[in-house]
Design a protein around this motif. Structure first.
Motif, short mmCIF file in Angstrom:
data_model
loop_
_atom_site.label_atom_id
_atom_site.label_comp_id
_atom_site.label_asym_id
_atom_site.label_seq_id
_atom_site.Cartn_x
_atom_site.Cartn_y
_atom_site.Cartn_z
N PRO A 4 32.93 30.63 45.07
CA PRO A 4 32.83 31.65 43.80
C PRO A 4 31.57 32.21 43.51
O PRO A 4 30.38 31.64 43.73
CB PRO A 4 33.27 30.76 42.52
N LYS A 5 31.49 33.31 42.93
CA LYS A 5 30.40 33.92 42.79
C LYS A 5 29.73 33.66 41.51
O LYS A 5 28.30 33.46 41.26
CB LYS A 5 30.52 35.89 42.49
N GLN A 6 30.24 33.00 40.60
CA GLN A 6 29.72 32.50 39.22
C GLN A 6 30.20 30.96 39.12
O GLN A 6 30.88 30.45 40.02
CB GLN A 6 30.57 33.03 38.12
N THR A 7 29.32 30.31 38.29
CA THR A 7 29.80 28.89 37.99
C THR A 7 30.70 28.71 36.82
O THR A 7 31.07 27.59 36.21
CB THR A 7 28.58 28.15 37.78
N SER A 8 30.89 29.96 35.99
CA SER A 8 31.41 29.76 34.88
C SER A 8 32.56 31.33 34.76
O SER A 8 31.91 32.23 34.85
CB SER A 8 30.80 29.84 33.59
N TYR A 9 33.76 31.04 34.09
CA TYR A 9 34.61 32.03 34.14
C TYR A 9 35.35 31.94 32.55
O TYR A 9 35.50 30.73 32.29
CB TYR A 9 35.64 32.11 35.23
N ASP A 10 35.64 32.94 31.93
CA ASP A 10 36.57 33.01 30.82
C ASP A 10 37.80 32.86 31.09
O ASP A 10 38.41 32.08 30.34
CB ASP A 10 36.33 34.32 30.36
N VAL A 11 38.35 33.01 32.34
CA VAL A 11 39.72 32.84 32.45
C VAL A 11 39.88 32.34 34.20
O VAL A 11 39.18 33.08 35.00
CB VAL A 11 40.86 34.03 32.55
N VAL A 12 40.49 31.29 34.61
CA VAL A 12 40.57 30.84 35.70
C VAL A 12 42.26 30.91 36.02
O VAL A 12 43.00 30.15 35.41
CB VAL A 12 39.97 29.43 36.18
N ILE A 13 42.70 31.79 36.98
CA ILE A 13 44.20 31.75 37.33
C ILE A 13 44.46 31.06 38.55
O ILE A 13 43.72 31.24 39.68
CB ILE A 13 44.67 33.11 37.38
N VAL A 14 45.35 30.20 38.49
CA VAL A 14 45.46 29.53 39.72
C VAL A 14 46.76 29.85 40.47
O VAL A 14 48.07 29.69 39.86
CB VAL A 14 45.75 27.78 39.48
N GLY A 15 46.38 30.53 41.39
CA GLY A 15 47.59 31.31 41.99
C GLY A 15 47.80 32.83 41.83
O GLY A 15 47.59 33.32 40.55
N GLY A 16 47.68 33.69 43.22
CA GLY A 16 47.40 34.94 42.77
C GLY A 16 48.42 35.90 43.15
O GLY A 16 48.15 37.08 43.79
N ALA A 17 49.66 35.31 43.55
CA ALA A 17 50.68 36.21 43.75
C ALA A 17 51.38 36.94 42.72
O ALA A 17 50.50 37.32 41.70
CB ALA A 17 51.90 35.26 44.41
N MET A 18 52.51 37.31 42.58
CA MET A 18 52.93 38.29 41.70
C MET A 18 52.66 37.85 40.23
O MET A 18 52.06 38.79 39.51
CB MET A 18 54.62 38.43 41.85
N LEU A 19 52.96 36.68 39.82
CA LEU A 19 52.49 36.43 38.41
C LEU A 19 51.34 36.15 38.01
O LEU A 19 50.64 36.72 37.12
CB LEU A 19 53.41 35.08 37.87
N GLY A 20 50.26 35.74 38.94
CA GLY A 20 48.95 35.46 38.84
C GLY A 20 48.41 36.69 38.75
O GLY A 20 47.39 37.03 37.83
N SER A 21 48.70 37.60 39.66
CA SER A 21 48.05 39.29 39.78
C SER A 21 48.67 39.92 38.32
O SER A 21 47.79 41.01 37.79
CB SER A 21 48.39 39.77 40.96
N SER A 22 49.82 39.59 37.92
CA SER A 22 50.06 40.46 36.85
C SER A 22 49.30 40.10 35.71
O SER A 22 48.88 40.86 34.58
CB SER A 22 51.77 40.12 36.29
N VAL A 23 49.07 38.74 35.29
CA VAL A 23 48.24 38.14 34.28
C VAL A 23 46.97 38.62 34.34
O VAL A 23 46.31 39.06 33.44
CB VAL A 23 48.21 36.46 34.47
N ALA A 24 46.60 38.65 35.56
CA ALA A 24 45.05 39.14 35.92
C ALA A 24 44.64 40.56 35.52
O ALA A 24 43.76 41.12 35.04
CB ALA A 24 44.79 39.07 37.28
N TRP A 25 45.83 41.43 35.94
CA TRP A 25 45.78 42.94 35.67
C TRP A 25 45.89 43.33 34.16
O TRP A 25 45.13 44.05 33.69
CB TRP A 25 46.92 43.74 36.48
N PHE A 26 47.02 42.62 33.65
CA PHE A 26 47.34 42.85 32.15
C PHE A 26 45.93 42.68 31.26
O PHE A 26 45.56 43.31 30.39
CB PHE A 26 48.54 42.25 31.54
N THR A 27 45.19 41.31 31.71
CA THR A 27 44.09 41.11 31.06
C THR A 27 42.75 41.98 31.13
O THR A 27 42.21 42.21 30.25
CB THR A 27 43.77 39.37 31.39
N ALA A 28 42.64 42.03 32.32
CA ALA A 28 41.52 42.83 32.81
C ALA A 28 41.45 44.23 32.48
O ALA A 28 40.28 44.80 31.97
CB ALA A 28 41.13 42.70 34.20
#
Length: 400
Positions: A4-28
Motif C-alpha cells: 500500500p502507498k499509505q499506512t493509514s486510510y479512512d476506508v478499507v474495503i475488503v474485496g474489489g469486485a462488483m459490490l466493493g467497487s460500487s461502495v468505492a465509487w459511490f463514496t469517492a
C-alpha cells in the motif's frame, strides 16, 4: 503482491469486485467525502468471483418493499448510467433487456402468493401482471402448460442488464477519484481495547494499515473476513450452475427469464439460451471449488427445459460453468450496514444471488453510512446485522 502507498486510510474495503467497487465509487465520487480509500483485492483478474460468474439478471418481482425499491433504483441507474457517472462522454450506455421474469405456479397456494406479491409490486409502480394459464399461452405459445395454474410476469425494467459495464466504469472512475486498488489480501484485524472498533488490518504481505472504517465486500468469503473482527455471520459459498445452449428450433420471440416450479430457470441469451439451477444436494463448498457436476445438465436441466419448452427437445450445449452464491443461510437476504458493537465494521454481504442487481443501491447506501452515519436515499435498515444477532429472519418469498 503489492504494497500500500499509505499506512493509514479512512476506508478499507475488503474485496474489489462488483459490490466493493460500487461502495468505492459511490463514496469517492461524493463531494462530501475527502478521505482516502483502499480496496484490497486478492485476485485482480476476478476470475473466480461471483461477479464474473453472474447471469446479470434484474427483477422487480420481490415480496418485500425494500427489495423492490432497491431494484427500482438499479433500473434507474442502468438506464441513466452516463448521467449518474457525471455525464462523462466516455461512458457507454448499458443494455437493459426487459423481457421480464416469468414465475410459473403449478399449485393454487403458490399462485396466491404470486397474486399477493403482484399487488405489492403494483402499488410501488412495478409493471408486474398476474396471468392465467390461457393468457400465458396466448403471449408465449411455446410453453407446455398442462401443470401450470398461473404466473407473474413483468415487462418493465426487468430481465437482463450489462452489469460488466457498470463494474468496469466503477473501477475506472473510482481510481480517477483517488481510490487505491491493491493486489493483496487482508489476513487479520486488530480491534481497540474495548472491542468497539477495528483499528488496523494486516495484509498477506505483512503490511499493517490503520483504518477509519472497514467494509466487508468479500462475497462468498464474507464469514472469513468477519471472523477476523471476531464477528460471526451465516454466509457460505454454495454452487450454482449455468448452461448456455443453442436450439435447433429457435423460438420466435424472446424467452422471459422463466422460473420453472422445479427450480430450474432459463432465458434468452442473445442468439443462444441460458439455463441454471442449484444442485439437488446443496451444501457449503470450499472457496476454490468450482468443479462442475456434468450430470446435472443431462439428468436435471435438459429434461426439465425440454418438457417446459418442447422446442428445446433438440439443443446443443455450448458452454457451462459453476459459480458461487454468497448464501445467507438465515434468510437468503443481504446483510448490510454497521455491526451492532464493532461500530466501524460495515457489512455488504450475503446477497444469495441478488448482489449484481442490488449493487447500485447497496453501494449508495453504504457510502451514506460511511460519510453521514445514516441512510438517506433509501432506508436499508431491514437488512441490518441486528436481525442476525436475534435470529430473526427477513423473509423474501420470491427466491430463486
Amino acid at each position: 503482491m503489492q504494497t500500500p502507498k499509505q499506512t493509514s486510510y479512512d476506508v478499507v474495503i475488503v474485496g474489489g469486485a462488483m459490490l466493493g467497487s460500487s461502495v468505492a465509487w459511490f463514496t469517492a465520487s461524493n463531494p462530501d467525502f475527502d478521505g482516502k480509500i483502499l480496496v484490497v483485492e486478492k485476485d485482480p483478474s476476478y476470475e473466480f468471483t461471483s461477479t464474473v460468474h453472474t447471469n446479470s439478471c434484474m427483477r422487480q418481482q420481490f415480496s418485500n418493499e425494500v427489495n423492490i425499491r432497491v431494484s427500482q433504483f438499479a433500473a434507474e441507474f442502468v438506464k441513466n448510467f452516463r448521467d449518474f457517472m457525471g455525464g462523462d462522454a466516455r461512458v457507454p450506455q448499458p443494455v437493459l433487456q426487459s423481457y421480464g421474469y416469468m414465475y410459473l405456479a403449478d399449485n393454487d397456494d403458490f399462485a396466491q402468493t404470486l397474486k399477493e406479491a403482484q399487488q405489492i409490486q403494483q402499488i410501488l409502480g412495478a409493471g408486474t401482471k398476474h396471468m392465467s394459464r390461457d393468457e400465458i399461452a396466448r403471449d408465449y405459445p411455446f410453453y407446455h402448460l398442462d401443470d401450470i395454474v398461473g404466473a407473474n410476469h413483468n415487462l418493465k425494467d426487468e430481465g437482463y442488464f450489462d452489469g460488466n459495464t457498470l463494474f468496469d466504469w466503477w473501477k475506472r472512475s473510482a481510481r480517477e477519484h483517488g481510490v487505491e486498488y491493491l493486489t493483496n489480501e487482508v489476513v487479520a484485524m486488530t480491534k481497540s481495547a474495548d472491542g468497539t472498533r477495528v483499528q488496523s488490518v494486516t495484509l498477506a504481505s505483512g503490511d499493517v494499515v490503520s483504518c477509519g472504517t472497514v467494509v466487508n465486500c468479500s462475497g462468498p468469503r464474507a464469514a472469513r473476513t468477519a471472523k477476523m473482527a471476531g464477528i460471526d455471520i451465516p454466509v457460505e459459498p454454495r454452487k450454482r450452475y449455468t448452461f448456455i445452449f443453442d436450439a435447433a428450433e429457435p423460438l420466435d420471440r424472446d424467452l422471459p427469464l422463466t422460473i420453472d416450479p422445479s427450480g430450474v430457470h432459463m432465458r434468452s441469451e442473445g442468439t443462444y439460451y441460458l439455463a441454471g439451477c442449484p444442485p439437488d444436494d446443496d451444501p457449503a463448498v470450499d472457496f476454490d471449488d468450482f468443479v462442475q457436476d456434468h450430470s446435472i445438465w443431462e439428468e436435471k436441466v435438459w429434461p426439465i427445459i425440454a418438457t417446459r419448452v418442447p422446442a428445446f427437445e433438440r439443443v446443443k450445449l455450448i458452454n457451462s460453468w459453476a459459480g458461487h452464491y454468497a448464501f445467507n443461510t438465515l434468510d437468503q437476504n443481504a446483510i448490510i450496514g454497521p455491526h451492532t458493537k464493532v461500530s466501524n465494521f460495515l457489512f455488504v454481504n450475503g446477497f444469495s444471488g441478488h448482489g449484481f442487481q442490488q449493487s447500485p443501491a447497496m453501494g449508495r447506501g453504504i457510502s451514506e453510512q460511511i460519510i453521514y452515519g445514516e441512510y438517506r436515499a433509501l432506508d436499508l435498515s431491514p437488512f441490518g446485522y441486528g436481525r442476525i444477532e436475534r435470529g430473526e429472519k427477513f423473509v423474501e418469498k420470491a427466491v430463486i
